[in-house]
Scaffold this motif. Structure first.
Motif, PDB file in Angstrom:
ATOM      1  N   GLY A 162      -2.889  28.669 -21.910  1.00 53.80           N
ATOM      2  CA  GLY A 162      -2.544  27.243 -21.912  1.00 53.80           C
ATOM      3  C   GLY A 162      -2.668  26.546 -20.563  1.00 53.80           C
ATOM      4  O   GLY A 162      -3.440  25.587 -20.424  1.00 53.80           O
ATOM      5  N   PRO A 163      -1.936  27.018 -19.570  1.00 54.08           N
ATOM      6  CA  PRO A 163      -1.960  26.329 -18.277  1.00 54.08           C
ATOM      7  C   PRO A 163      -3.353  26.292 -17.640  1.00 54.08           C
ATOM      8  O   PRO A 163      -3.702  25.318 -16.972  1.00 54.08           O
ATOM      9  N   PHE A 164      -4.140  27.316 -17.851  1.00 48.77           N
ATOM     10  CA  PHE A 164      -5.499  27.324 -17.299  1.00 48.77           C
ATOM     11  C   PHE A 164      -6.386  26.269 -17.978  1.00 48.77           C
ATOM     12  O   PHE A 164      -7.221  25.628 -17.356  1.00 48.77           O
ATOM     13  N   LEU A 165      -6.197  26.138 -19.286  1.00 47.67           N
ATOM     14  CA  LEU A 165      -7.109  25.292 -20.064  1.00 47.67           C
ATOM     15  C   LEU A 165      -6.742  23.815 -20.047  1.00 47.67           C
ATOM     16  O   LEU A 165      -7.616  22.945 -20.152  1.00 47.67           O
ATOM     17  N   LYS A 166      -5.433  23.558 -19.919  1.00 48.54           N
ATOM     18  CA  LYS A 166      -4.938  22.195 -20.088  1.00 48.54           C
ATOM     19  C   LYS A 166      -5.754  21.129 -19.349  1.00 48.54           C
ATOM     20  O   LYS A 166      -6.151  20.112 -19.958  1.00 48.54           O
ATOM     21  N   LYS A 169      -8.912  19.369 -20.896  1.00 49.44           N
ATOM     22  CA  LYS A 169      -8.783  18.487 -22.080  1.00 49.44           C
ATOM     23  C   LYS A 169      -9.825  18.826 -23.153  1.00 49.44           C
ATOM     24  O   LYS A 169     -10.564  17.952 -23.643  1.00 49.44           O
ATOM     25  N   ILE A 170      -9.845  20.085 -23.504  1.00 47.64           N
ATOM     26  CA  ILE A 170     -10.838  20.542 -24.487  1.00 47.64           C
ATOM     27  C   ILE A 170     -10.665  19.886 -25.871  1.00 47.64           C
ATOM     28  O   ILE A 170     -11.653  19.590 -26.533  1.00 47.64           O
ATOM     29  N   PRO A 171      -9.422  19.601 -26.298  1.00 48.22           N
ATOM     30  CA  PRO A 171      -9.303  19.003 -27.630  1.00 48.22           C
ATOM     31  C   PRO A 171     -10.097  17.703 -27.787  1.00 48.22           C
ATOM     32  O   PRO A 171     -10.588  17.405 -28.877  1.00 48.22           O
ATOM     33  N   SER A 232      -3.382  25.542  -6.004  1.00 48.69           N
ATOM     34  CA  SER A 232      -1.968  25.366  -6.341  1.00 48.69           C
ATOM     35  C   SER A 232      -1.499  23.968  -5.961  1.00 48.69           C
ATOM     36  O   SER A 232      -0.754  23.312  -6.698  1.00 48.69           O
ATOM     37  N   ALA A 233      -1.969  23.523  -4.813  1.00 47.31           N
ATOM     38  CA  ALA A 233      -1.571  22.197  -4.344  1.00 47.31           C
ATOM     39  C   ALA A 233      -2.018  21.112  -5.327  1.00 47.31           C
ATOM     40  O   ALA A 233      -1.367  20.079  -5.487  1.00 47.31           O
ATOM     41  N   LYS A 234      -3.133  21.360  -6.002  1.00 42.92           N
ATOM     42  CA  LYS A 234      -3.632  20.393  -6.991  1.00 42.92           C
ATOM     43  C   LYS A 234      -3.007  20.609  -8.373  1.00 42.92           C
ATOM     44  O   LYS A 234      -3.376  19.940  -9.342  1.00 42.92           O
ATOM     45  N   GLY A 235      -2.150  21.620  -8.483  1.00 49.56           N
ATOM     46  CA  GLY A 235      -1.518  21.892  -9.772  1.00 49.56           C
ATOM     47  C   GLY A 235      -2.353  22.751 -10.709  1.00 49.56           C
ATOM     48  O   GLY A 235      -2.082  22.827 -11.908  1.00 49.56           O
ATOM     49  N   LEU A 236      -3.389  23.405 -10.173  1.00 45.46           N
ATOM     50  CA  LEU A 236      -4.217  24.282 -11.029  1.00 45.46           C
ATOM     51  C   LEU A 236      -3.632  25.696 -11.076  1.00 45.46           C
ATOM     52  O   LEU A 236      -3.193  26.215 -10.048  1.00 45.46           O
ATOM     53  N   ALA A 237      -3.626  26.258 -12.259  1.00 45.07           N
ATOM     54  CA  ALA A 237      -3.120  27.630 -12.414  1.00 45.07           C
ATOM     55  C   ALA A 237      -4.021  28.596 -11.651  1.00 45.07           C
ATOM     56  O   ALA A 237      -5.247  28.479 -11.684  1.00 45.07           O
ATOM     57  N   THR A 238      -3.431  29.541 -10.976  1.00 45.57           N
ATOM     58  CA  THR A 238      -4.223  30.468 -10.167  1.00 45.57           C
ATOM     59  C   THR A 238      -3.887  31.927 -10.441  1.00 45.57           C
ATOM     60  O   THR A 238      -4.680  32.807 -10.135  1.00 45.57           O
ATOM     61  N   LYS A 239      -2.712  32.173 -10.984  1.00 50.64           N
ATOM     62  CA  LYS A 239      -2.282  33.560 -11.141  1.00 50.64           C
ATOM     63  C   LYS A 239      -2.967  34.209 -12.348  1.00 50.64           C
ATOM     64  O   LYS A 239      -2.649  33.905 -13.498  1.00 50.64           O
TER      65      LYS A 239
END
Lengths: 394, 394, 394
Positions: A162-166, A169-171, A232-239
């Motif tokens: 979820g967090p990676f894809l959000k 906006k694939i939907p 991370s600073a941009k709010g992108l999932a990294t882990k």
């Protein structure tokens, strides 16, 4: 040695014995214990935006209807009429207000319930003739189905992906291109190919020009750490999510080379940043869900891969390219340019996978040692063998 | 009746029971006890004149690499990498300084020894991962291979064929044309066809115009005796080699009709005399080596036939035409004219072999009596059945 | 469940379990207990008017030669030479004064007796090598064959079909057109399709415009009774033959809509009235003979259908259109117009039959209830299952 012995005597670290790639009986075990049990990527909701939009997906002998229902959800059912078994949807995609069998016009609702069966006797109990349902899960516009009665828990995949894809906006994304390849190889060899970069240096010059470390000549560690801070600073999932125990999903984000904006032959962007992305600096997002799903996403497009086995020696690979919902063809992106990186790189892989299969057919083929850089292949092969062991109750 | 009983109850003199032509299990026995054991004609050294020149030959599931080594010899290996099994040579022919697997670049020497395996751990013992070898024998430029661990003795073939072949100078000859046919028939029916001339009178008018006695209406005995004296005087080998006991090779020289110079539609020569030949009077040299080799050579060209089974009902037939090393196309020979005799005659045979197979598939087919003129077919069929008996330990 | 259990546990009223449509072993049982036992429609005598005219018909692995003999009769034999098994007739149709094997020229008379075998030894007894015979029955120009040693009684078919067929004068009719379709379906699904009109309303608009009641919305009873009086007055047979007990033939005559003259897209006649017919008012004659024969005849043409299974999932459907012997193409009929009704209607059915098969392949397919309007399908399926039961001695 018979199949059971082969499974029980398997030792990790080497490529599989020949029969696991070529044998018909083992192929049927693959179907039963993996493909008819696990979660399969079927397609994207963006392909069926309106009520009644549907597509069909054939897995082994089973055609499945995946349809957008009236509440905006998605349902899936076996494409076989409860009257005399005919296919109900005979096209690969279309729109149907109701699911009507073309043979004798039995009509089903989108939830699979039988609505109308003409000329049946008065004592005919419609409620006993609903279509057979297929489990559906949607994670950020990606549709997964399971043919099992009790599929494995999908929650970890949903929570993980979820967090990676959000941000993509694939939907609401736009499916800009699709491509199908028919390969003479075993399905596992495709996954084995995609789980290592030992072959990248010589086989994929374009890929190596885009990704640090793909050639195994340089380390990407330092650059990765630096980038992770920025992401991370941009709010992108990294882990990242690794395969552990019997888990079947995986996620990773890694950097493109500096000055490389996208997966393209010249390194430049091929479309506008996708979804919430504001620049071309999101690196590469890689997602895997065994047995048939692979995504490589960059800031401006998402590339999906769906593997479908037809027999021990034959597979379909279906690819699609998604761009931002507002991207305009001819202005923001050009289809040829959008697809060329994965067309080139993918076709290099398909050839390797076919050659791999042809060589494995030799009477003198014997399992060989995986290199240390093929550790993720070993993990996949172990997972695979674990599923067969589980299947035969071992 | 099961296969073992069929083999044990076989009685000589009649065509084989249906299963020996159509059954999958018996086809696998053919592969095991004959094709993976005996000597197979692979090609000619003239096709790989330079160091590193190679071609591949696929026998059942096994692709074999046949390569010219640095000492001028020829080696052969199974075309399957010891790492993960990939094909190493993916083309039908080419040149390779080293044998490098296209997947992960493991590099083998031309003798099959593993030279380099990138990124393998320190304790990796290269010497355990050489390519699997294939036996090679060369007789006057003809390359034979055996997939057996301990192949049958090739010495008698070498000693027998040598004197017949020497004058043609095949090692330095020119491969002027090649042609492949895909036939819907069992491999044995091709050999049966080529071991009798009962069918020649009606099926092969061109052949009968060239060869005395082929039509079974006239005796060739007198002419043969006369010619043998002339041939001996020129130093040409004349003493034929018949199949005896379990032997698998055969040689014969017989005359063309007087005034006929070559296997051609008009009876005239089609190229310059080949090798040491000084005229067009060498008659026809016929050589056979079970299970897949046939040569028909006349003074000016050598025609080779290589049979390769694909399944019980499918074969490849690969033909090649060799001319003198100094023959110049357009001046000394014309390709169309060179190949037309065996194109016409061969295609007559392929059709007969396919019709023979289709008829044998009938539920009412039953073994029929070979004619006295089909004695050599009986010999072949007996040899074949002997190999299966031996194979099953009978 | 194994095959025997499946057969023994079958209960009437539902479509067959999957295996009866898709399984290889059951397909072989179909061949053995039905196709190699019952009467098969092969073709029409009008196709072989002259002595020595022949055609071949391949049923499973058996090619059959059907030839016009010197007495004006028709004989049939297995197309496999008693010498080494070759096909004797290699074309689909032709003329042969004698049946000569193209391989070694063994010559058979049209009655299958061996006339001449060149170069065989003196003690060769020709009388032991006749071609294997096939039973033949002709009813009004329609040729039926049986591959059985003791075929079921054909007399009831002959007696039943005769009066219906006689007025068409099929023995002297003209074969105006032929068409072959290759279908991916099981042979039984074609018969199932043709034994019910539950699907006609939606699938066959052209057919429903021609035939009263085909849409299941209106009764044809009154019109039928009225027409039967008229037909009887003209001497046309009207009393239908239903399937009873184990019988395998069926006949029916039913009216076209008023003002409809023929099976055509505009309802107008497509040729001159055929044979003894004087007008376009003979309605439709439908004849069925299990397992492979169907006729639909109208006043001006006869349409024949011959079904031939190739495998569990593959069939040929061969159609032919017969017109009056004196009908002249371009003047009395136009081929395109003659065939268009059954081209359109047939192709609608072939698609339904293929979709039906594809859906039945699903792992979730299960037998479903036939509707009351599918009673004749139930009769066919029961007959089929009865034959298997009989075959396995149940």
């Amino acid at each position: 040695m018979n199949t059971i012995s082969l499974i029980e005597n398997y030792e990790s670290g080497e490529s599989l014995p020949q029969a696991f790639y070529t044998d018909k009986e083992i192929f049927e075990m693959d179907m039963k214990h993996i493909w008819q049990r696990y979660w399969l990527f079927a397609g994207v909701t963006a392909d069926i935006p309106k009520k009644g939009d549907y597509f069909t997906y054939k897995v082994h002998h089973d055609s499945i209807i995946i349809i957008r229902d009236d509440q905006g959800g998605v349902t899936a059912h076996y494409n076989t009429c409860r009257h005399r078994g005919s296919l109900i949807c005979t096209k690969e995609q279309g729109n149907a207000p109701k699911l009507m069998c073309p043979y004798h016009q039995w009509v089903y609702n989108k939830d699979g319930s039988l609505l109308k069966a003409r000329h049946m006797p008065d004592d005919f109990d419609k409620s006993e003739f609903d279509l057979h349902p297929v489990h559906v899960r949607i994670v950020e516009g990606l549709i997964f189905i399971s043919l099992a009665d009790s599929p494995p828990d999908f929650e970890p995949v949903q929570a993980g992906f979820g967090p990676f894809l959000k941000p993509f906006k694939i939907p609401s994304a736009k499916v800009a291109a699709k491509k199908r390849y028919v390969l003479r190889t075993n399905w596992k060899l495709i996954t084995e190919n995609f789980r290592e970069c030992y072959h990248c240096g010589a086989a994929h010059p374009e890929y190596c020009r885009a990704v640090v470390g793909a050639n195994m000549k340089e380390s990407a560690d330092e650059e990765l750490l630096q980038k992770q801070v920025e992401w991370s600073a941009k709010g992108l999932a990294t882990k990242g999510i690794d395969f552990v125990d019997d888990s079947f999903h995986f996620a990773v984000r890694y950097p493109l080379r500096s000055h490389v904006e996208s997966y393209s032959l010249d390194g430049k962007a091929v479309s506008v940043p996708m979804g919430d992305h504001q620049d071309y600096d999101a690196g590469v997002l890689g997602l895997v869900c065994y047995p048939n799903f692979w995504i490589d996403a960059v800031s401006d497009y998402v590339w999906t891969m769906r593997i479908t086995p037809v027999s021990a020696s034959k597979c379909y690979v279906d690819l699609s390219w998604l761009v931002d919902e507002n991207a305009v063809e001819g202005k923001d992106y050009d289809v040829e340019r959008l697809i060329e990186f994965w067309k080139v790189t993918g076709e290099q892989d398909w050839e390797l996978c076919e050659n791999n299969y042809s060589g494995i057919e030799s009477s003198r083929y014997q399992p060989g040692p995986y290199a240390p850089s093929e550790l993720d292949v070993v993990k996949f092969v172990d997972w695979y063998m674990g599923r067969l062991k589980e299947g035969i109750g071992g």
